[in-house]
Write a protein that holds these residues in place. Structure first.
Motif, PDB file in Angstrom:
ATOM      1  N   GLY A  58      76.158  62.762  63.859  1.00  0.00           N
ATOM      2  CA  GLY A  58      75.893  63.283  62.447  1.00  0.00           C
ATOM      3  C   GLY A  58      75.440  64.290  61.722  1.00  0.00           C
ATOM      4  O   GLY A  58      74.591  64.017  60.910  1.00  0.00           O
ATOM      5  N   THR A  59      74.956  65.168  62.906  1.00  0.00           N
ATOM      6  CA  THR A  59      75.230  66.541  62.618  1.00  0.00           C
ATOM      7  C   THR A  59      76.000  67.583  63.085  1.00  0.00           C
ATOM      8  O   THR A  59      76.812  66.872  64.343  1.00  0.00           O
ATOM      9  CB  THR A  59      73.701  67.241  63.312  1.00  0.00           C
ATOM     10  OG1 THR A  59      73.233  67.994  62.786  1.00  0.00           O
ATOM     11  CG2 THR A  59      73.374  66.592  64.782  1.00  0.00           C
TER      12      THR A  59
ATOM     13  N   THR B 228      67.879  66.443  68.436  1.00  0.00           N
ATOM     14  CA  THR B 228      68.537  67.222  66.863  1.00  0.00           C
ATOM     15  C   THR B 228      66.728  68.154  66.884  1.00  0.00           C
ATOM     16  O   THR B 228      65.860  67.645  67.064  1.00  0.00           O
ATOM     17  CB  THR B 228      68.954  66.579  65.761  1.00  0.00           C
ATOM     18  OG1 THR B 228      68.310  65.313  65.687  1.00  0.00           O
ATOM     19  CG2 THR B 228      70.156  65.914  66.401  1.00  0.00           C
ATOM     20  N   ASP B 229      67.116  68.270  65.421  1.00  0.00           N
ATOM     21  CA  ASP B 229      65.609  68.409  64.658  1.00  0.00           C
ATOM     22  C   ASP B 229      64.721  67.391  64.649  1.00  0.00           C
ATOM     23  O   ASP B 229      63.351  67.513  65.201  1.00  0.00           O
ATOM     24  CB  ASP B 229      65.197  69.404  63.495  1.00  0.00           C
ATOM     25  CG  ASP B 229      66.102  70.597  63.775  1.00  0.00           C
ATOM     26  OD1 ASP B 229      65.694  71.372  65.183  1.00  0.00           O
ATOM     27  OD2 ASP B 229      66.701  71.554  62.689  1.00  0.00           O
ATOM     28  N   LYS B 230      65.172  66.430  64.197  1.00  0.00           N
ATOM     29  CA  LYS B 230      64.587  65.214  64.197  1.00  0.00           C
ATOM     30  C   LYS B 230      64.521  64.214  65.301  1.00  0.00           C
ATOM     31  O   LYS B 230      63.659  63.262  65.022  1.00  0.00           O
ATOM     32  CB  LYS B 230      65.243  64.626  62.572  1.00  0.00           C
ATOM     33  CG  LYS B 230      64.936  65.273  61.633  1.00  0.00           C
ATOM     34  CD  LYS B 230      66.288  64.519  60.189  1.00  0.00           C
ATOM     35  CE  LYS B 230      65.615  65.638  59.196  1.00  0.00           C
ATOM     36  NZ  LYS B 230      67.035  66.238  58.692  1.00  0.00           N
TER      37      LYS B 230
ATOM     38  N   VAL C 161      74.000  69.928  68.373  1.00  0.00           N
ATOM     39  CA  VAL C 161      72.527  69.011  69.224  1.00  0.00           C
ATOM     40  C   VAL C 161      72.418  69.627  70.594  1.00  0.00           C
ATOM     41  O   VAL C 161      73.399  70.214  71.090  1.00  0.00           O
ATOM     42  CB  VAL C 161      72.635  67.904  69.442  1.00  0.00           C
ATOM     43  CG1 VAL C 161      72.313  66.750  68.234  1.00  0.00           C
ATOM     44  CG2 VAL C 161      73.809  67.313  70.203  1.00  0.00           C
TER      45      VAL C 161
END
Ligand code: CAO
Length: 430
Positions: free
Chosen positions: A12-13, A40-42, A16
Motif C-alpha cells: 500500500g505504499t 512504514t511511517d504509520k 517500506v
C-alpha cells in the motif's frame, strides 16, 4: 522438492523499511511464520511465509528499503506441499543451490501473494508512552500476550525508534518478578502519564497523606476482592416521625439524633442474625474468623480526605449514646485529631452520603471487613399500598459485599432484615 521465491506483496505504499529479518539460510520454517518485519511511517507489519520449508537464501537485511516485488528469500519446499494459495506474479525460475541434498527441480514456483499484512494495532487513545502507542510488531505483541504482559506498560523499547523487542518484554517480566507488585501492580497496566498543559493551563496540588493512603488501600481492595453491590429501599416514615419527636424533646445544645444512628442499630441487629457479616476471611482464604463484638466504622468526610472512626460495642449502647459518640468522633476526625486506635477494630463500615444527596452508589468494602453499607438521601415517594398510592419516606441503601464470603441470596436476606429493622424500629428491641 521445489524452490520458490518469496517477494514483498502490495504493502500500500511505495517503499517500506525492513526493521527486522527473522530468518537465515538453513532455517526450517512453518507456513505463516514471520519472515521479516516491515515498517512504514504509520504501521508495522509482519511478513508471513505462505509455505513451510527450508530457507535457501535471504536477500534482504535490516535497514534495507523494499517495495512491492522485492525478493525476500528463496524457500525449498516439498513438491507435495500445497502450492501457495494465490499466485500474484509470474514465477521467476531460480537455480538449485549446489549444496542441495538432492537434485532440485527448478520450480516454476509462483511468487506467492502474501496475505495482506496486518498493521500493528496502534492504540488510538493516549494509552501509553505519553500519548504515543506502544511500538511493537504483532509477533512481539503476541509474545507479550502469551506471557500476560500488557505491552503498554513497557515505556520504550531498545529497538530502532524505540521499538519494543522480545528482549524488552523478557526484561519487563524479569523486572516485575524481582520488584514484585510494588510498582503499579506488576503486570497491571499503569495509567499513562499525560501532559495536560498541551490542552490548557494547569496547576499541581499535592495529595494529602490521608488521600494517598486511602487511594492505596482502595486500589488494593478493588484488585483483590470480587465485589457486588445490592440495592434496597427502606420505608423510614415512622422512624423519621419518632426521630423528629425525639429531637424536639432535647434541650438546646444536646446532640441531635440523625437517621444514621438508627441505621447503625438496624445494621448491628442484622449482623447478630447473620454472623457471616461480622467476620473476616483468613489471609489464606480457608477460614472465616467470626467476631463476637460489634464495632461499626463510619466514613467521615474531612478537609484532608476520608477517615473511618470506629464506634465500639454499639450493640450495648443506646441511640443517644451512639449519637453523642458519633458527634465527638466526627468532630475529632474533621480536626485531624483521631488516634490510630480510634480507627481500628471495625467490623462493618457505613458510608452515608445522605446529608449531601444521591440516589445510589457503590461503596468499596473496607477490607478485611466483608461488607459496607452505603446510604443516600431519603425522599418522599408515592408507594402503592394495594388500594392507593400513599406518600412514604424511602431511604436508599447500597450494600457492597465480598462475594467470596457472602452469597447473593445472603446479601439480599441480610438487607431484607436491615430494611425491616429500619421500617419498624420496635424490632430492635427483639
Ligand atoms: N436522607 C435525608 N437526610 C439525611 C440523610 C439521609 N439519608 N442523612 C443525613 N441527612 C440529614 C441529617 O438529618 C441532617 O439534617 P439536619 O441538618 O436537618 O439535621 C443533615 O442531613 C446533615 O447530616 P450529617 O451528614 O451532618 O449527619 P449524619 O449523622 O447523617 O452523618 C457523617 C454524619 C459523619 C457520616 C457525615 O457528616 C459525613 O461525613 N458524611 C460523608 C461520608 C462520606 O464522605 N462518605 C463517602 C465515603 S466513600 O468515598
Amino acid at each position: 522438492m521445489a524452490l520458490i521465491e518469496i517477494k514483498v506483496p502490495d504493502v500500500g505504499t511505495a517503499e517500506v523499511d525492513v526493521v527486522d529479518v527473522l530468518i537465515k539460510a538453513g532455517d526450517i520454517i512453518a507456513a505463516e511464520q514471520t519472515l521479516a518485519v516491515l515498517e512504514t511511517d504509520k504501521a508495522s507489519m509482519d511478513l508471513p511465509s505462505t509455505a513451510a520449508g527450508t530457507v535457501q537464501e535471504v536477500f534482504i537485511k535490516k535497514g534495507d528499503k523494499v517495495a512491492e516485488g522485492t525478493l525476500i528469500a528463496t524457500l525449498l519446499v516439498s513438491a507435495e506441499a500445497p502450492a501457495a494459495p494465490e499466485i500474484a506474479q509470474p514465477a521467476t525460475p531460480v537455480s538449485a543451490p549446489a549444496a542441495a541434498p538432492e537434485p532440485v527441480a527448478v520450480a516454476k514456483a509462483p511468487a506467492p501473494k502474501l496475505p495482506e499484512p496486518a498493521p500493528v494495532v496502534q492504540a488510538q487513545s493516549q494509552a501509553s508512552n505519553n500519548g504515543k502507542a506502544a511500538h511493537a510488531t504483532p509477533a512481539v505483541r503476541l509474545f507479550a500476550r502469551e506471557l500476560g504482559v500488557d505491552i503498554s506498560g513497557i515505556k520504550t523499547g531498545t529497538g530502532r525508534k524505540g521499538r519494543i523487542l522480545k528482549d524488552d518484554v523478557k526484561n519487563f517480566v524479569k523486572k516485575a518478578m524481582t520488584e514484585g507488585f510494588s510498582q503499579g501492580g506488576g503486570s497491571i497496566p499503569p495509567i499513562p502519564a499525560v501532559d495536560f498543559s498541551q490542552f490548557g493551563d494547569t496547576e499541581e496540588r499535592q495529595l494529602s497523606k490521608i488521600k494517598r493512603l486511602t487511594g492505596q488501600n482502595l486500589s488494593r481492595v478493588w484488585l483483590n476482592l470480587p465485589l457486588v453491590t445490592y440495592h434496597e429501599e427502606a420505608d423510614i416514615t415512622d422512624q423519621e416521625a419518632f426521630r423528629v419527636a425525639l429531637n424536639a424533646e432535647k434541650a438546646a445544645g444536646e446532640v441531635k439524633v440523625t437517621g444514621l444512628i438508627f441505621i447503625i442499630k438496624a445494621l448491628v441487629a442484622a449482623m447478630q442474625q447473620f454472623p457471616q457479616f461480622n467476620a473476616s476471611l483468613s489471609p489464606d482464604g480457608e477460614k472465616l474468623i467470626l467476631k463476637k463484638y460489634f464495632n461499626i466504622g463510619i466514613a467521615v468526610d474531612t478537609p484532608n480526605g476520608l477517615v473511618v472512626p470506629v464506634l465500639r460495642d454499639v450493640n450495648k449502647k443506646g441511640i443517644n449514646e451512639i449519637a453523642a459518640e458519633l458527634a465527638e468522633k466526627s468532630e475529632k476526625a474533621r480536626l485531624g485529631k483521631l488516634s490510630p486506635a480510634d480507627m481500628q477494630g471495625g467490623c462493618l463500615t457505613i458510608s452515608s452520603l445522605g446529608g449531601i444527596g444521591g440516589t445510589a452508589f457503590t461503596p468499596i468494602v473496607n477490607a478485611p471487613e466483608v461488607a459496607i453499607l452505603g446510604v443516600t438521601r431519603a425522599k418522599m415517594q408515592p408507594v402503592w399500598n394495594g388500594k392507593e398510592f400513599i406518600p412514604r419516606l424511602m431511604l436508599p441503601l447500597d450494600l457492597t459485599y465480598d462475594h467470596r464470603v457472602i452469597d447473593g441470596a445472603e446479601g439480599a436476606r441480610f438487607m431484607a432484615v436491615v430494611k425491616q429493622n429500619l421500617s419498624d424500629i420496635r424490632r430492635l428491641l427483639l
